[in-house]
Design a protein around this motif. Structure first.
Motif, short mmCIF file in Angstrom:
data_model
loop_
_atom_site.label_atom_id
_atom_site.label_comp_id
_atom_site.label_asym_id
_atom_site.label_seq_id
_atom_site.Cartn_x
_atom_site.Cartn_y
_atom_site.Cartn_z
N HIS A 68 2.85 -6.18 8.39
CA HIS A 68 3.73 -5.12 8.83
C HIS A 68 5.01 -5.76 9.35
O HIS A 68 5.09 -6.95 9.51
CB HIS A 68 3.11 -4.34 9.99
N ALA A 69 5.96 -4.93 9.66
CA ALA A 69 7.14 -5.35 10.39
C ALA A 69 7.73 -6.64 9.86
O ALA A 69 7.93 -6.80 8.65
CB ALA A 69 6.81 -5.46 11.87
N ILE B 125 9.70 -4.81 -0.34
CA ILE B 125 9.30 -4.55 1.04
C ILE B 125 8.56 -3.22 1.13
O ILE B 125 7.56 -3.09 1.82
CB ILE B 125 10.52 -4.59 2.00
N MET B 126 9.03 -2.23 0.37
CA MET B 126 8.38 -0.93 0.44
C MET B 126 6.98 -0.99 -0.16
O MET B 126 6.05 -0.38 0.35
CB MET B 126 9.22 0.10 -0.26
N GLY B 127 6.86 -1.75 -1.23
CA GLY B 127 5.55 -1.90 -1.85
C GLY B 127 4.57 -2.52 -0.88
O GLY B 127 3.46 -2.02 -0.68
N LEU C 132 4.77 -2.72 2.43
CA LEU C 132 4.50 -1.85 3.57
C LEU C 132 3.54 -0.73 3.19
O LEU C 132 2.67 -0.35 3.96
CB LEU C 132 5.80 -1.26 4.11
N MET C 133 3.70 -0.22 1.95
CA MET C 133 2.86 0.89 1.53
C MET C 133 1.40 0.49 1.35
O MET C 133 0.52 1.33 1.39
CB MET C 133 3.42 1.55 0.27
N GLU D 187 -0.21 -1.09 3.51
CA GLU D 187 -0.78 -1.02 4.86
C GLU D 187 -1.83 -2.10 5.09
O GLU D 187 -3.00 -1.81 5.32
CB GLU D 187 -1.40 0.34 5.13
#
Lengths: 588, 92
Positions: free
Chosen positions: B17-18, B49-51, B53-54, B56
């Motif tokens: 994360h982050a 980055i979105m991938g 983060l998604m 999780e």
């Protein structure tokens, strides 16, 4: 207000995001998304749509970099960091590929595809449990809107060019909106969505602009030019207030401003009671960067300079030269005031990767602080040597954290003597009278403080750990947070015992935990005989104000009375009552 | 073309994360190899980055990192390091 006078007064309750009170006309910024039509395109149009998209990306990137530059000049680099997240989104491979591939396949205008892709991401992120990830929504949304505005060629209301002082009203403000606000023209702001810990709220706080967020419908209730009251202390917004409401708030605002001004006026005054008894108010710092704030708030020295940050986020250990340079800078900048450096306090909740401290089940009671330093004299000696060398350039002191018995203290002092001897051999000068202290934060040390007092020049009470160890309450465990009571009668007795035994051995006592910075406890601690209060810079003026509003005999009486109570609740109630008598303006 | 797969249990205290996620993506983008991160049946482009983060990815989660390309080996080594370190340092 003019013709708005007939409109009804409406009070909305939201989340207080940044303290203060603001009053003024509303300035509504258009936050609705520009209308995007679903229009099919031909195969021939595809390359053109893609190149429009690429142009918009370049423009957006330029725009973000400009804002970032502006912010790092005007504010701090920390705030500019938000835009690194925006750039990452803007350059995101998955996002860019998705827009382009859907454009080719579905053959709609790039505006339509872009909005749809952004919507999808927002939907996915809003379903996540993690607070951090949820807040990324505003980054994605912000970047998406920027690209869209460049595609359509529409610019957003420019907040930097406001001509009159206004209260900004919006559905949502992106961090970049808040960053562009100027204190001179923006009195306050209110939004429909947002939380207390959002970037926007953090920015508002650092800009010192009163703000209320999470008001749900404020942007729909308010019309441009409506008169608003923003109460950032309580999270209340009043639209078109009645005369009496307005008057009430105007008075409150005056009182608030008067109080703040009085606090500022205290900067150069000593912390002295009405009958001439003086104590020292000093500050806790983590890095030399905080010194301007320490001086601006009128702290006469530093009571706790934490040195852990030297060791964090790096692969190697800090050299003696590097530490010497930093300690020296702090000593010079703070001179003639004293600076108390705490030797390395690793472990507990502070870890460093390069030292290979093994995982522990109970780290707060484990291999940490002075225990670690005594086991690694190489690291300890490097630090002591740097402190000693810097001691010539100002008034430095040093203190050992987590002392639990006399042997530890003697052993640390023995190592200090060795380092001094070594410096003398190398003909390096240092302050021969450098004061050495022990932190009292372990109950055993508190019990034998009379014995420990013989070995040091001062004590510094670390209340955070002292309370946690004495009450057997893990201060990071939320389930038992209610048991973490600084005003527990046992804590009061322990503090009294430490101060009394120090004074009878002729040494002074400071306190550098959170408790010293709680306005409520000031009369009590003063009455118990505490000599130095080390607190975060921003709380310095308020504490001075309390001390300067009472007498030492009054404080002693309060302390005596507190020691007769049997519960924390009674003590707190009594202290609140007394504080109201001493300084009615203080909010607790 | 080299293709390397590696199963790793995330030890980073924040998970991916982050900042660790940002670091992961920054590092991944330095390599030519295609990078895919899989968690269970989900997968994401390791350079997005979105991938990431998604996906999780919390601490203690098992993930599969796949790299395909000339520098796949180096890429895996560098990325593995971030995931295994408890508090990775940020590269600027």
């Amino acid at each position: 207000m003019g013709n708005e006078i007939n409109r009804e007064e409406i009070t909305l309750k939201g989340i207080p995001a940044s303290p203060g009170i603001a009053m003024g006309p509303a300035f509504l910024i258009e936050t609705e998304e520009p209308a995007v039509h679903r229009r099919q395109i031909s195969d021939e149009e595809i390359p053109n749509e893609i190149s429009r998209f690429e142009d918009a990306l370049i423009q957006t990137r330029k725009e973000i970099l400009e804002i970032q530059k502006k912010i790092s000049e005007e504010m701090s680099s920390e705030h500019a960091e938000i835009f690194n997240a925006h750039l990452l989104v803007l350059e995101d491979k998955m996002f860019l590929e998705e827009v382009i591939s859907r454009l080719r396949k579905e053959k709609f205008t790039v505006e339509y595809i872009l909005v749809d892709v952004i919507k999808k991401y927002i939907k996915v992120f809003s379903r996540m449990d993690d607070e951090y990830l949820k807040e990324r929504i505003s980054d994605i949304d912000d970047v998406g809107k920027r690209i869209l505005r460049h595609l359509i060629g529409q610019q957003r209301q420019d907040l930097t060019k406001l001509k009159e002082k206004v209260i900004v009203v919006a559905y949502n403000l992106s961090p970049s909106d808040t960053a562009l606000m100027h204190k001179e023209s923006v009195l306050g702001f209110v939004t429909d969505i947002g939380g207390r810990t959002s970037h926007t709220a953090i920015m508002a706080k650092s800009l010192e602009i009163p703000a209320v967020v999470g008001l749900e419908k404020v942007s729909r209730w308010v019309k441009n030019g409506d008169y608003l009251i923003v109460n950032g202390n309580e999270g209340i917004v009043i639209i078109n207030p009645r005369e009496e409401t307005l008057k009430k708030y105007q008075e409150e605002l005056l009182r608030f401003e008067e109080f703040t001004r009085r606090l500022e006026g205290l900067r150069d005054l000593p912390a002295e009671t009405l009958d001439g008894y003086r104590v020292k108010i000093v500050a806790n710092i983590e890095s030399p960067q905080e010194i301007p704030s320490v001086l601006a708030h009128g702290a006469f020295g530093i009571g706790l300079y934490r040195t852990e940050y030297f060791y964090m986020n790096r692969k190697d250990l800090p050299s003696e030269e590097e530490q010497y340079a930093a300690y020296r800078r702090v000593a010079i900048q703070m001179a003639p005031h004293s600076v108390t450096i705490r030797t390395l306090d690793l472990g507990g909740d502070k870890f460093v990767s390069q030292l290979d401290i093994p995982y522990e089940i109970n780290p707060f009671m484990g291999w940490r602080a002075i225990r670690f330093c005594l086991a690694r004299p190489d690291i300890f000696k490097t630090q002591l040597s740097a402190i000693l060398r810097a001691s010539l350039d100002g008034k430095l002191r040093l203190m050992y954290p987590l002392i639990s018995g006399i042997e530890e203290l003697q052993q640390a002092n023995r190592i200090l003597r060795e380092v001094k001897e070594d410096l003398r051999k190398r003909n390096i000068c240092f302050d021969e009278n450098l004061e050495v202290g022990a932190m009292i934060e372990v109950p055993s040390a508190a019990m034998i403080s009379d014995i420990l007092a013989k070995e040091v020049d001062f004590f510094s009470i670390g209340t955070n750990d002292l309370i946690q160890y004495s009450l057997a309450v893990d201060r990071v465990n939320e389930k038992i947070a209610y048991l973490y009571e600084p005003a527990h009668p046992a804590i009061l007795r322990i503090i009294k015992n430490i101060i009394d035994s120090a004074h009878s051995e002729g040494i002074w006592v400071g306190m550098c935990g959170e408790m010293a910075g709680e306005v409520l406890f000031i009369p009590l601690l003063l009455g118990l005989g505490l000599d130095e209060f080390s607190v975060s810079p921003v709380t310095v003026p308020e504490i001075k104000q309390v001390i300067r509003s009472m007498t030492i005999s009054q404080a002693k009486e309060i302390a005596r009375e507190c020691l007769t109570f049997s519960t924390s609740e009674e003590i707190l109630k009594f202290l609140r009552l007394k504080l109201k008598e001493i300084v009615p303006e203080v909010i607790v | 073309m080299r293709k390397i797969k590696k199963k790793i249990v995330v030890r980073n205290k924040q998970g991916l994360h982050a900042r660790p996620a940002a670091l992961f993506v920054q590092v991944a983008n330095k390599f030519d190899a295609n990078i895919v991160v899989r968690k269970g049946t989900l997968s994401a482009n390791g350079k997005s980055i979105m991938g990431i983060l998604m996906l999780e990815v919390g601490p203690g989660t098992e993930i599969l990192i796949e790299a395909e390309g000339e520098d796949a080996g180096e890429a895996i080594v560098a990325l593995e390091k971030i995931v295994l370190e408890e508090e990775p340092e940020l590269i600027r």
